[in-house]
Design a protein around this motif. Structure first.
Motif, PDB file in Angstrom:
ATOM      1  N   ALA A 118      11.439  -3.720   5.792  1.00  0.00           N
ATOM      2  CA  ALA A 118      11.463  -2.463   6.207  1.00  0.00           C
ATOM      3  C   ALA A 118      11.256  -2.406   7.653  1.00  0.00           C
ATOM      4  O   ALA A 118      10.235  -2.941   8.315  1.00  0.00           O
ATOM      5  CB  ALA A 118      10.681  -1.571   5.664  1.00  0.00           C
ATOM      6  N   LYS A 143       0.397   2.006   6.045  1.00  0.00           N
ATOM      7  CA  LYS A 143      -0.300   0.745   5.487  1.00  0.00           C
ATOM      8  C   LYS A 143      -1.464   0.430   6.129  1.00  0.00           C
ATOM      9  O   LYS A 143      -1.465   0.064   7.254  1.00  0.00           O
ATOM     10  CB  LYS A 143       0.786  -0.346   5.137  1.00  0.00           C
ATOM     11  N   VAL A 153      -1.750   1.747   0.535  1.00  0.00           N
ATOM     12  CA  VAL A 153      -0.592   2.124   0.681  1.00  0.00           C
ATOM     13  C   VAL A 153      -0.185   3.529   0.455  1.00  0.00           C
ATOM     14  O   VAL A 153      -0.679   3.969  -0.653  1.00  0.00           O
ATOM     15  CB  VAL A 153       0.622   1.259   0.167  1.00  0.00           C
ATOM     16  N   GLU A 186       9.158   2.306   7.236  1.00  0.00           N
ATOM     17  CA  GLU A 186      10.454   2.946   6.800  1.00  0.00           C
ATOM     18  C   GLU A 186      10.334   2.985   5.313  1.00  0.00           C
ATOM     19  O   GLU A 186      10.013   2.010   4.935  1.00  0.00           O
ATOM     20  CB  GLU A 186      11.643   2.196   7.369  1.00  0.00           C
ATOM     21  N   LYS A 214       2.761   0.317 -12.064  1.00  0.00           N
ATOM     22  CA  LYS A 214       1.629   0.655 -11.239  1.00  0.00           C
ATOM     23  C   LYS A 214       0.830   1.805 -11.628  1.00  0.00           C
ATOM     24  O   LYS A 214      -0.311   2.047 -11.461  1.00  0.00           O
ATOM     25  CB  LYS A 214       1.812   0.510  -9.784  1.00  0.00           C
ATOM     26  N   MET A 273      11.969  -4.923  -2.647  1.00  0.00           N
ATOM     27  CA  MET A 273      12.642  -3.639  -3.060  1.00  0.00           C
ATOM     28  C   MET A 273      14.110  -4.146  -2.960  1.00  0.00           C
ATOM     29  O   MET A 273      14.617  -4.487  -2.040  1.00  0.00           O
ATOM     30  CB  MET A 273      12.205  -2.749  -1.915  1.00  0.00           C
ATOM     31  N   LEU A 282       8.704  -6.126   0.560  1.00  0.00           N
ATOM     32  CA  LEU A 282       7.771  -4.922   0.651  1.00  0.00           C
ATOM     33  C   LEU A 282       6.350  -5.596   1.104  1.00  0.00           C
ATOM     34  O   LEU A 282       5.679  -4.969   2.059  1.00  0.00           O
ATOM     35  CB  LEU A 282       7.545  -4.401  -0.705  1.00  0.00           C
TER      36      LEU A 282
HETATM   37  P1  AMP Z   1       2.670  -3.290  -1.279  1.00  0.00           P
HETATM   38  O1  AMP Z   1       1.170  -3.249  -1.142  1.00  0.00           O
HETATM   39  O2  AMP Z   1       2.878  -3.161   0.250  1.00  0.00           O
HETATM   40  O3  AMP Z   1       3.521  -3.928  -2.057  1.00  0.00           O
HETATM   41  O4  AMP Z   1       2.768  -1.741  -1.579  1.00  0.00           O
HETATM   42  C1  AMP Z   1       2.546  -1.226  -2.792  1.00  0.00           C
HETATM   43  C2  AMP Z   1       3.353  -0.272  -3.377  1.00  0.00           C
HETATM   44  O5  AMP Z   1       3.822   0.799  -2.618  1.00  0.00           O
HETATM   45  C3  AMP Z   1       4.758  -1.106  -3.548  1.00  0.00           C
HETATM   46  O6  AMP Z   1       4.829  -1.808  -4.708  1.00  0.00           O
HETATM   47  C4  AMP Z   1       5.889  -0.038  -3.518  1.00  0.00           C
HETATM   48  O7  AMP Z   1       5.925   0.652  -4.848  1.00  0.00           O
HETATM   49  C5  AMP Z   1       5.247   0.990  -2.500  1.00  0.00           C
HETATM   50  N1  AMP Z   1       5.664   0.771  -1.228  1.00  0.00           N
HETATM   51  C6  AMP Z   1       5.370  -0.256  -0.214  1.00  0.00           C
HETATM   52  N2  AMP Z   1       5.985  -0.345   0.895  1.00  0.00           N
HETATM   53  C7  AMP Z   1       7.106   0.624   0.596  1.00  0.00           C
HETATM   54  C8  AMP Z   1       8.276   0.994   1.359  1.00  0.00           C
HETATM   55  N3  AMP Z   1       8.512   0.581   2.709  1.00  0.00           N
HETATM   56  N4  AMP Z   1       8.933   1.978   0.783  1.00  0.00           N
HETATM   57  C9  AMP Z   1       8.911   2.545  -0.396  1.00  0.00           C
HETATM   58  N5  AMP Z   1       7.639   2.022  -1.168  1.00  0.00           N
HETATM   59  C10 AMP Z   1       6.802   1.227  -0.613  1.00  0.00           C
END
Ligand code: AMP
Length: 425
Positions: A118, A143, A153, A186, A214, A273, A282
């Protein structure tokens, strides 16, 4: 051969179970372990934040192989420390584990190596963030840079809430620790896939894919948890997509890390994703996922120890993994109140009856052995896991096993796998 596993959750229970199946393994020691692991391995208390204590323990035990489960000891450099003491260890060095321990590092790395992810901006204060978000549409994602045990997040529906979330990260209100940098990203739409690979620093081998749930509530509602259930099926990714992810995401990551003199040896967990413009990263984790590992290892037919040793020795390209066809599912039983506050110390009954159901393994996440009784000791308590020829059968077996188990306040989701089951023709 003697194997030491560092960690105390369901992931480590599954690792201990898989390692024990290897013909070459004569003894498994786990530190600190938990009430379930204590039934199949010798457990020794240790603080997973204390590198010196873990090194002292490993020097005293002299394992021929150490496997590091969680991210915190990796981020503190446990692999570097054990290697300096001449011990064989499976896991990335502190520098390589930065792919997980700093989201800022991971984003810049992805951009440098043109790996799909993203759009983002890294900000050092609220003023920088205020400027950066002018070009992002809502919803947007804020984040924390560092490890946050799944709490770092925040999906924001407006720029104003994004600013507030970032402010709370910078001033320590959200995570208890002050963040030096915050990432704005994004928002991506699509199905999420956990794509885990083994890496020897040059080559990668994919593990069976997985998808997790989750949220605490049915229908994927309510606050986020460490994971309330997960499943792995053959249909999740076809061969073409798997090859694409290997070629465009996993391999360039491992090659990029090698080029930058921080070779990545261990489990490269790509959180993806599946968007309309293709798979996007992600996040990375630098270790086996929890609870993904419980479902994935139940499907592994090959010798796990052989595969991990091949990673350490840089000969992963000679190793092929065999998987049981079909599916596996893991349903988490948690304490009442989790992911908020909860009570522990309640006796758990029915574990033996549950384990007698064909294809079922009950992995313990937060349990303790007190005298002759296994009691609850965490938010996520058990991962009731089953393998079967189809996802529906794996889920049926897991829920049948769950019905045998009881502890005060036990909670579990009844709809694990609902997204995959709905997709079936
Ligand atoms: P992460 O720890 O970065 O994987 O984020 C935890 C959760 O947040 C992910 O499993 C996604 O469900 C959601 N997430 C993280 N980044 C995004 C993104 N750019 N767009 C949509 N959902 C996100």
């Amino acid at each position: 051969m003697k194997v030491l596993i560092l960690g105390s959750g369901g992931r480590e229970h599954a690792l201990a179970w898989a390692v024990k199946r290897s013909e070459r393994v004569t003894e498994v020691v786990c530190a600190p372990g938990n009430g379930g692991i204590a039934q199949i391995a010798r457990c020794i208390p240790v603080d997973l934040k204390d590198v010196d204590a873990m090194v002292r323990l490993a020097e005293a035990e002299k394992p021929e192989l150490t496997i590091v489960g969680p991210e915190v000891p990796l981020s503190l450099g446990i692999v570097d420390a054990l290697q300096e003491h001449g011990l064989r260890v499976f896991g990335p060095t502190r520098a390589a584990a930065m792919l997980e321990s700093s989201k800022g590092f991971a984003k810049r790395f992805l951009q440098r190596h043109k790996i799909p992810t993203a759009n983002y901006a890294i900000c050092r204060n609220v003023a920088e963030l205020e400027k950066a978000i002018e070009i992002f549409h809502a919803p947007l994602v804020i984040k924390a840079d560092g490890l946050a045990a799944g709490k770092g997040v925040i999906i924001c529906q407006s720029r104003r809430t994004a600013l507030e979330a970032a402010q709370d990260l910078f001033n320590g209100k959200l995570l208890g620790e002050v963040e030096q940098q915050v990432i704005v990203e994004e928002f991506l739409q699509g199905d999420e896939i956990s794509f885990l690979c083994l890496s020897d620093g040059k080559h990668v081998t994919a593990l069976a894919p997985a998808q997790d749930h989750k949220c605490i509530g049915e229908g994927d509602t309510g606050p986020n948890t460490g994971g309330m259930g997960v499943y792995s099926t053959d249909e999740m990714l076809d061969q073409g997509m798997k090859d694409w992810i290997l070629r465009h995401i996993a391999l360039p990551t491992v090659r990029g890390m090698a080029e930058e003199d921080t070779p990545f040896v261990g489990v490269l967990y790509c959180g993806l994703m599946m968007t309309a413009r293709g798979p996007q990263v992600l996040e990375f984790n630098a270790r086996f996922g929890d609870p993904e590992t419980q479902a994935i290892l139940l499907r592994l037919e090959s010798d796990l120890v052989e595969a991990l040793e091949a990673c350490i020795d840089g000969r992963l390209s000679e190793t092929e993994l065999r998987w049981a066809p079909g599916a596996a599912a893991c349903v988490i039983a948690s304490s009442a109140g989790y992911p908020g506050s909860y009570k522990t110390g309640f006796p758990i009954t029915g574990l033996e009856a549950a384990a007698r159901i064909p294809g079922v393994q009950v992995f313990h996440s937060g349990s303790a052995q007190v005298e002759n009784q296994v009691v609850t000791a965490g938010g996520r308590v058990l991962g009731v896991t089953a393998a079967a020829p189809s996802l529906q059968e794996a889920l049926d077996r897991a829920y049948q096993a769950m019905a045998e188990i009881h502890f005060e306040g036990m909670y579990y989701r009844h709809d694990i796998g609902h997204r995959a089951l709905k997709k079936k023709p």
